[in-house]
Enzyme design. Structure first.
Site, mmCIF file in Angstrom:
data_model
loop_
_atom_site.group_PDB
_atom_site.id
_atom_site.type_symbol
_atom_site.label_atom_id
_atom_site.label_comp_id
_atom_site.label_asym_id
_atom_site.label_seq_id
_atom_site.Cartn_x
_atom_site.Cartn_y
_atom_site.Cartn_z
ATOM 1 N N GLN A 98 28.716 55.831 -9.190
ATOM 2 C CA GLN A 98 29.844 56.704 -8.893
ATOM 3 C C GLN A 98 30.810 56.128 -9.259
ATOM 4 O O GLN A 98 32.144 56.467 -9.365
ATOM 5 C CB GLN A 98 29.704 56.865 -7.175
ATOM 6 N N VAL A 100 33.654 54.538 -11.996
ATOM 7 C CA VAL A 100 34.276 54.900 -13.226
ATOM 8 C C VAL A 100 34.554 53.773 -14.257
ATOM 9 O O VAL A 100 35.287 54.026 -15.288
ATOM 10 C CB VAL A 100 35.421 55.711 -12.811
ATOM 11 N N HIS A 116 30.887 60.329 -11.617
ATOM 12 C CA HIS A 116 32.453 60.829 -11.083
ATOM 13 C C HIS A 116 33.270 60.385 -12.235
ATOM 14 O O HIS A 116 34.448 60.385 -12.167
ATOM 15 C CB HIS A 116 32.925 59.929 -10.134
HETATM 16 N N1 APR Z 1 28.928 44.172 -2.277
HETATM 17 C C1 APR Z 1 28.191 45.490 -1.831
HETATM 18 N N2 APR Z 1 28.921 46.360 -1.317
HETATM 19 C C2 APR Z 1 30.233 46.330 -0.771
HETATM 20 C C3 APR Z 1 30.794 45.195 -1.132
HETATM 21 C C4 APR Z 1 30.308 44.008 -1.925
HETATM 22 N N3 APR Z 1 30.983 42.888 -2.194
HETATM 23 N N4 APR Z 1 32.098 45.068 -0.573
HETATM 24 C C5 APR Z 1 32.032 46.410 0.035
HETATM 25 N N5 APR Z 1 30.928 46.940 -0.157
HETATM 26 C C6 APR Z 1 30.688 48.341 0.393
HETATM 27 C C7 APR Z 1 31.184 48.627 1.687
HETATM 28 O O1 APR Z 1 30.618 48.360 2.751
HETATM 29 C C8 APR Z 1 30.695 50.236 1.358
HETATM 30 O O2 APR Z 1 29.863 50.867 1.956
HETATM 31 O O3 APR Z 1 30.950 49.175 -0.702
HETATM 32 C C9 APR Z 1 30.795 50.575 0.123
HETATM 33 C C10 APR Z 1 32.002 51.185 -0.628
HETATM 34 O O4 APR Z 1 32.258 52.352 -0.106
HETATM 35 P P1 APR Z 1 33.318 53.313 -0.676
HETATM 36 O O5 APR Z 1 34.641 52.434 -0.725
HETATM 37 O O6 APR Z 1 33.322 54.380 0.176
HETATM 38 O O7 APR Z 1 33.118 53.635 -2.167
HETATM 39 P P2 APR Z 1 32.015 54.737 -2.582
HETATM 40 O O8 APR Z 1 31.021 54.702 -1.611
HETATM 41 O O9 APR Z 1 31.509 54.243 -4.148
HETATM 42 O O10 APR Z 1 32.977 56.147 -2.591
HETATM 43 C C11 APR Z 1 32.076 57.015 -3.439
HETATM 44 O O11 APR Z 1 34.317 58.211 -3.198
HETATM 45 O O12 APR Z 1 36.619 58.226 -3.534
HETATM 46 C C12 APR Z 1 35.378 58.790 -4.070
HETATM 47 O O13 APR Z 1 35.198 58.895 -6.337
HETATM 48 C C13 APR Z 1 35.321 57.986 -5.496
HETATM 49 O O14 APR Z 1 33.135 57.225 -6.614
HETATM 50 C C14 APR Z 1 34.045 57.412 -5.348
HETATM 51 C C15 APR Z 1 33.404 57.943 -3.867
#
Ligand code: APR
Length: 241
Positions: A98, A100, A116
């Site tokens: 997901q 970029v 994405h």
């Molecule tokens: N290692 C692994 N996971 C981590 C770490 C780390 N160091 N730090 C944070 N996380 C986890 C968090 O606990 C959370 O579950 O990464 C996840 C990040 O979640 P989001 O911020 O929601 O990101 P993501 O799931 O990739 O979002 C999906 O939403 O905004 C849109 O297009 C955007 O691709 C993105 C999509």
């Protein structure tokens, strides 16, 4: 003949499918979206990540992505990215991300499907098949494609179709091992990919938070950050598969 077939069977690599999210790049210094202090704490999605936002205030949107693209000059793949790239020696590794950013590719992963979009690419607003690799350069109002239409980030904004999802479903359905790393599983259709992994294949989720997984999906939880979690995953895979 029998001997040959056995050797051949041993040489066919299992499909290791890995769905990654922003947490995969967190230890490289790239903000996640929904953690405290994440991108969506600083910007409203409707101001910077929708077609309507681009229509209403193209400069703000271009500046938002120019800043995220420029940041790629200052970050490196982390050990987790590198471990996933190394696993290509043992498995047919297919990454569905997901994210970029270009950190999986820079770590050496060869099969990376960006659901994405990609920060280092831009495309024509009128001729979407005209896509250009621009590295970490900025784009501005007045920067146009070869047919004279304004350029935009090659990013899937909220409310837009996810063209790669069918390919991602096909890859997920053929996984022999399915791994989820660093995603809150908040955003569909990406989050729905976990439903396409066959019930019998081993599944892992690596995340420091506890992520809600539909019951009965037999995920092994590695409640660690990506770097530590990928080390643990690598050890398990080398021992058991
Ligand atoms: N290692 C692994 N996971 C981590 C770490 C780390 N160091 N730090 C944070 N996380 C986890 C968090 O606990 C959370 O579950 O990464 C996840 C990040 O979640 P989001 O911020 O929601 O990101 P993501 O799931 O990739 O979002 C999906 O939403 O905004 C849109 O297009 C955007 O691709 C993105 C999509």
């Amino acid at each position: 003949m029998k001997k040959f077939l056995n050797i051949k069977a041993a040489m066919i690599k299992k499909n290791l499918v890995i769905l990654t999210g922003a947490g995969m790049s967190a230890e490289s210094g790239i903000s996640t979206f929904r953690d405290s202090g994440g991108l969506w704490d600083k910007y409203r999605i409707e101001d910077v990540a929708t077609p309507e936002a681009f229509q209403a205030n193209p400069k703000l949107v271009l500046d938002f992505y120019n800043a995220r693209r420029k940041q790629l000059d200052d970050v490196e793949p982390n050990r987790g990215h590198l471990i996933l790239a190394q696993l290509q020696k043992l498995f047919n590794v297919q990454i569905i991300t997901q994210n970029v950013d270009n950190l999986h590719e820079r770590a050496g992963s060869k099969s990376v499907l960006h659901l994405h979009g990609e920060l280092t690419k831009v495309r024509s607003t009128r001729f979407p098949d005209l896509i250009y690799e621009i590295g970490t350069k900025g784009i501005y109002i007045g920067d146009v494609c070869e047919k004279g239409a304004q350029l935009r980030p090659h990013i899937v904004w909220f409310g837009e179709a996810v063209p790669a999802i069918d390919k991602a479903v096909e890859i997920s359905s053929k996984a022999d091992v399915f791994v989820v790393i660093g995603t809150s599983l908040n955003v569909y259709p990406a989050a729905g990919l976990i439903m396409y992994a066959r019930p019998e294949v081993p599944k892992y989720i690596i995340d420091p938070s506890s992520i809600e997984i539909p019951s009965g999906m037999n995920f092994t939880v590695i409640q660690k950050k990506a770097v530590e979690g990928c080390k643990e995953l690598e050890e398990w895979l080398k021992k058991n598969l």
